[in-house]
Scaffold this active site. Structure first.
Site, PDB file in Angstrom:
ATOM      1  N   ASP A 133       0.872  -1.174   0.000  1.00 48.36           N
ATOM      2  CA  ASP A 133       0.000   0.000   0.000  1.00 48.36           C
ATOM      3  C   ASP A 133       0.907   1.221   0.000  1.00 48.36           C
ATOM      4  OD1 ASP A 133      -1.864   1.974   0.504  1.00 48.36           O
ATOM      5  OD2 ASP A 133      -2.923   0.817   2.030  1.00 48.36           O
ATOM      6  N   ASP A 160      -3.012   2.270  -5.915  1.00 48.90           N
ATOM      7  CA  ASP A 160      -1.841   2.199  -5.029  1.00 48.90           C
ATOM      8  C   ASP A 160      -1.789   0.969  -4.132  1.00 48.90           C
ATOM      9  OD1 ASP A 160      -3.900   2.984  -3.245  1.00 48.90           O
ATOM     10  OD2 ASP A 160      -2.392   3.841  -1.912  1.00 48.90           O
ATOM     11  N   GLU A 161      -2.581  -0.038  -4.429  1.00 48.44           N
ATOM     12  CA  GLU A 161      -2.583  -1.236  -3.581  1.00 48.44           C
ATOM     13  C   GLU A 161      -2.559  -2.496  -4.417  1.00 48.44           C
ATOM     14  OE1 GLU A 161      -5.546  -1.659  -0.477  1.00 48.44           O
ATOM     15  OE2 GLU A 161      -5.751   0.523  -0.434  1.00 48.44           O
TER      16      GLU A 161
END
Length: 370
Positions: free
Chosen positions: A9, A122-123
DNA sequence: ATTGAAGTACACG
DNA sequence: CTAACGCGTGTACTTCAAT
């Protein structure tokens, strides 16, 4: 057969990218999101830097409130193209940490085989079961974090655990710039002291309902209520199912760290849509239908790009005061015809305008793909 | 009795 | 005036009608 799952993350992603692009912002309060317009803005915060968070600013907060909390913060618009590009570069780096040949998805359904799953810009998750040991996984995670820092000048947090749930919660606890490993024998002591809302799937509503358990409506005496995962575990599966249906049963399992969800890149789009909030609540048909026609066009373009057809059209209307309704129409058969979409969508919106005289805040259009 | 349509609620990044 | 609250997507529930 125990799995080893990694969740990565990126830290305060949008705001961190802005910091990287504008080093003079480093250490300052940065809020990426809607234009605050001197406190009159109607959007929300996308991401806030940790300095901004000290003022109580956080993601999804109304930008007007963020402005109240810290008018001197640096408010930046969302530069989605930039974040998308950075995201692609990062995901390419992450994927490299799997063995050369990933089993193709259809045959790679074997539980625990190497896999990559991106869940947002973003993960991402990696199934690293093939490494067989947590110490090797830790070494890989450290390398991955370093490579992203070297190549992208951005920090990330990594969580590692026996399933996606624990990996994600570990990352959540370790951020920013952290690395937390929860081995199977640590799962219980990791989870029990956490707040119920730290459990993915328990949002504000579910959390509130659990919190007021134990309040006796007759005596008005407050019972203990359920605040921590340890307390949540005292509720039977039957009780949770009675309160929350199938979601309740999932909560029962998750409170015990049980999660069998595979890491899988299989992702089928089921609907696409657009919505827009007006700058001011309005009944101006020029504004309303002008924007609506544009949205219809955009939705249809996206359909065309992907060769999708639709059968159900849903129109969303939010009125002054946040009262939100939907109207939908299911066609006789699948189509990708623009004229049909336009005609049916406008009919639905018109029904809203006839039935409800309130000022309109938002309109939306969504089609179900088949 | 089952399925489909319409509408609402909730969650997540 | 203790409310302010985007966007895109998914899942689940309830109600009612049709098969």
């Amino acid at each position: 057969m125990e799995r080893i799952i990694l969740h990565i993350d990126m830290d305060y992603f949008f705001a961190q990218i802005e910091e990287r692009e504008n080093p003079q912002f480093k250490g300052k309060s940065i809020v990426v999101g809607a234009d605050p317009k001197e406190g009159k803005g109607r959007g929300v915060v996308s991401t806030a830097s940790y300095e901004a968070r000290k003022y109580g600013i956080h993601s999804a907060m109304p930008i007007s409130k963020a402005y109240q909390l810290c008018p001197k913060a640096i408010f930046l618009p969302v530069n989605m193209e930039l974040y998308q590009k950075v995201s692609e570069e990062i995901m390419e780096i992450v994927k490299k940490y799997l063995p050369r040949s990933i089993p193709s998805e259809s045959e790679g359904l074997l539980r625990g085989s190497p896999a990559f799953e991106q869940v947002s810009l973003d993960e991402a998750y990696l199934d690293l079961s093939f490494l067989k040991s947590y110490s090797k996984t830790e070494a890989l995670a450290t390398k991955l974090k370093n490579e992203i820092l070297e190549k992208e000048k951005l920090t990330a947090t990594i969580g590692i655990g026996p399933n996606k749930l624990i990996a994600k919660m570990a990352a959540e606890k370790a951020k920013p710039n952290g690395l937390l490993i929860i081995k199977p024998n640590q799962v219980k002591s990791f989870l029990e002291p956490l707040d119920i809302e730290d459990l993915p799937g328990i949002g504000p509503k579910t959390g509130e309902k659990l919190r007021v358990i134990g309040i006796n409506p007759h005596t008005k005496s407050f019972g203990v209520g359920v605040n921590k995962i340890k307390e949540l575990k005292k509720l039977s599966k039957e009780k949770l199912a009675e309160m929350f249906g199938v979601v309740g049963e999932a909560i029962y399992e998750r409170a015990r760290g049980i999660d069998e969800e595979p890491v899988s890149s299989e992702e089928i789009i089921k609907s696409i849509g657009k919505q827009i909030t007006f700058e001011k609540d309005t009944r101006d048909s020029e504004i309303i239908f002008g924007n609506f026609e544009k949205m219809i066009k955009e939705v249809h373009d996206e359909l065309k790009e992907n060769n999708f057809s639709f059968k159900t059209i849903t129109v969303i209307c939010r009125f002054q005061g946040f009262e939100t309704h939907t109207k939908s129409k299911t066609l006789k058969e699948l189509t990708n015809n623009f004229a049909i979409l336009k005609k049916e969508a406008k009919k639905l919106l018109l029904r809203f305008m006839i039935e409800n005289p309130k000022l309109i805040r938002l309109i939306g259009l969504r089609v179900k793909i088949c």
